[in-house]
Design a protein around this motif. Structure first.
Motif, PDB file in Angstrom:
ATOM      1  N   ARG A 204       0.894  -1.523   0.328  1.00 51.51           N
ATOM      2  CA  ARG A 204      -0.125   0.116   0.122  1.00 51.51           C
ATOM      3  C   ARG A 204       1.263   1.671  -0.191  1.00 51.51           C
ATOM      4  O   ARG A 204       0.605   2.592  -0.548  1.00 51.51           O
ATOM      5  CB  ARG A 204      -0.939   0.043   1.368  1.00 51.51           C
ATOM      6  CG  ARG A 204      -1.551   1.530   1.288  1.00 51.51           C
ATOM      7  CD  ARG A 204      -2.620   0.842   2.375  1.00 51.51           C
ATOM      8  NE  ARG A 204      -2.583   0.082   3.747  1.00 51.51           N
ATOM      9  CZ  ARG A 204      -2.284   0.480   4.332  1.00 51.51           C
ATOM     10  NH1 ARG A 204      -2.986   2.379   4.491  1.00 51.51           N
ATOM     11  NH2 ARG A 204      -2.529  -0.367   5.436  1.00 51.51           N
ATOM     12  N   HIS A 207       2.428   2.037  -3.250  1.00 50.25           N
ATOM     13  CA  HIS A 207       1.368   2.274  -4.308  1.00 50.25           C
ATOM     14  C   HIS A 207       1.644   3.647  -4.518  1.00 50.25           C
ATOM     15  O   HIS A 207       0.795   4.728  -5.195  1.00 50.25           O
ATOM     16  CB  HIS A 207       0.554   1.072  -4.514  1.00 50.25           C
ATOM     17  CG  HIS A 207      -0.899   1.534  -5.429  1.00 50.25           C
ATOM     18  ND1 HIS A 207      -1.379   1.490  -6.996  1.00 50.25           N
ATOM     19  CD2 HIS A 207      -1.913   2.277  -4.952  1.00 50.25           C
ATOM     20  CE1 HIS A 207      -1.943   1.492  -7.002  1.00 50.25           C
ATOM     21  NE2 HIS A 207      -2.539   2.318  -6.495  1.00 50.25           N
ATOM     22  N   ARG A 208       1.278   4.498  -2.813  1.00 49.74           N
ATOM     23  CA  ARG A 208       0.362   5.383  -2.919  1.00 49.74           C
ATOM     24  C   ARG A 208       2.127   6.374  -2.917  1.00 49.74           C
ATOM     25  O   ARG A 208       1.633   7.453  -3.870  1.00 49.74           O
ATOM     26  CB  ARG A 208       0.375   5.377  -1.051  1.00 49.74           C
ATOM     27  CG  ARG A 208       0.326   7.414  -0.631  1.00 49.74           C
ATOM     28  CD  ARG A 208      -0.256   7.331   0.427  1.00 49.74           C
ATOM     29  NE  ARG A 208       0.700   6.695   0.924  1.00 49.74           N
ATOM     30  CZ  ARG A 208       0.763   6.847   3.031  1.00 49.74           C
ATOM     31  NH1 ARG A 208      -0.172   7.277   3.439  1.00 49.74           N
ATOM     32  NH2 ARG A 208       2.056   6.773   3.481  1.00 49.74           N
ATOM     33  N   ALA A 211       2.469   6.636  -6.936  1.00 45.16           N
ATOM     34  CA  ALA A 211       1.580   7.459  -7.198  1.00 45.16           C
ATOM     35  C   ALA A 211       0.787   7.314  -8.884  1.00 45.16           C
ATOM     36  O   ALA A 211       0.755   7.933  -9.816  1.00 45.16           O
ATOM     37  CB  ALA A 211       1.234   9.230  -7.528  1.00 45.16           C
TER      38      ALA A 211
END
Length: 315
Positions: A204, A207-208, A211
């Motif tokens: 997570r 992934h953030r 972007a």
């Protein structure tokens, strides 16, 4: 009510199915199922929810599980006091996302073994959601999971912070990125990326972080330990909490190292979770305290468990 009925029920809970419990206990599945049904009739509650996909612990069963464990603990203590050498020892099951294995998990298990020589500890690697579900259903006694700042523990679970750190890039010393003091996202995208599978906090986070941008090539794997081995073999770089890299045998050997992420201030925490209950099996409670003590020794900004009836860490 017979002790073996409770033993059988504990095995079904621990292994997650009647079939696997029957195999371990060397019983036929119909015989085990009938034993559990007899116990249900005697207690007046359905301990299992039976579906085509298999049997899982019912809500009533989860409520009674701590008491079943207490009875079995008491039987073990009675047998030990009577000098029975062949007694069946209790087992504590720990689910882990394989974070801080060397600085935290291994020393705690070594200490616990020295003080509880006949208590078995089973360590199971799993993703965070799987650990939380098994804790809620009674399949795990304790769980070690990562959290990002702002994450809340699931309802019904107590969570104690053991370590606090930050995400870092784990890489080989001969990687082109090792010449940098800090690795930017642009730098990271130039290298094959070994990412954690969906269900891990680092999946997570990455992934953030990216972007929507994609690395030159990527792998997907389960857990920090496999990620570090792949880095050591030169397959790419990965992003892990610093407490999963610092002090690792591969780092001490000079096979892997780490660099900070440029401009990133995200905090990541290693937390110890357990099911919220009025009573906790003795061995599980003592292993929980051992983890908390080790977190304090590491200076991990240990915080008290959340939830009603939770005791402050370190007591």
């Amino acid at each position: 009510m017979r002790t073996e009925q409770l033993e059988y029920m504990a095995a079904v809970t621990r292994l997650g199915s009647l079939r696997r419990a029957a195999e371990e206990l060397r019983l036929s599945q119909p015989a085990l199922s009938e034993t559990v049904r007899n116990l249900e009739r005697e207690l007046g509650v359905d301990l299992l929810e039976r579906k085509r996909s298999g049997a899982t612990m019912s809500a009533e069963g989860r409520e009674l599980l701590p008491y079943i464990s207490q009875v079995l603990e008491a039987v073990d203590r009675l047998r030990a006091a009577a000098g029975e050498q062949h007694r069946i020892s209790r087992m504590v099951r720990v689910g882990t996302v394989n974070a801080a294995t060397v600085p935290l998990l291994i020393p705690v298990l070594r200490e616990f073994r020295a003080t509880h020589p006949v208590t078995q500890v089973e360590v199971v690697a799993a993703r965070q959601a799987e650990i939380d579900r098994a804790l809620a259903e009674g399949g795990f006694d304790l769980g070690l999971v990562n959290q990002l700042d702002g994450d809340d523990p699931p309802a019904g679970l107590d969570s104690t912070e053991l370590l606090r750190g930050r995400p870092v890039v784990c890489l080989r010393p001969d990687s082109p990125l090792a010449a940098l003091d800090a690795v930017s996202v642009d730098d990271l995208l130039t290298q094959p990326l070994i990412a954690m599978r969906s269900g891990y906090v680092m999946h997570r986070f990455v992934h953030r972080l990216l972007a929507g941008r994609l690395p030159s090539f990527s792998y997907s794997t389960d857990g920090a330990e496999m990620g570090k081995l792949m880095v050591a073999e030169g397959l790419g770089v990965t992003v892990l909490p610093d407490f999963s890299v610092v002090g690792d045998p591969l780092e001490r050997q000079g096979t892997i190292t780490h660099r900070t992420l440029a401009g990133d201030t995200t905090g990541v925490r290693l937390t110890l979770r357990r099911r919220r209950a009025e009573s906790v099996p003795l061995a599980a409670g003592e292993l929980h305290e051992a983890f908390v003590r080790r977190g304090c020794e590491l200076g991990g900004s240990v915080r008290g468990a959340t939830g009603p009836g939770a005791r402050p860490a370190g007591r």
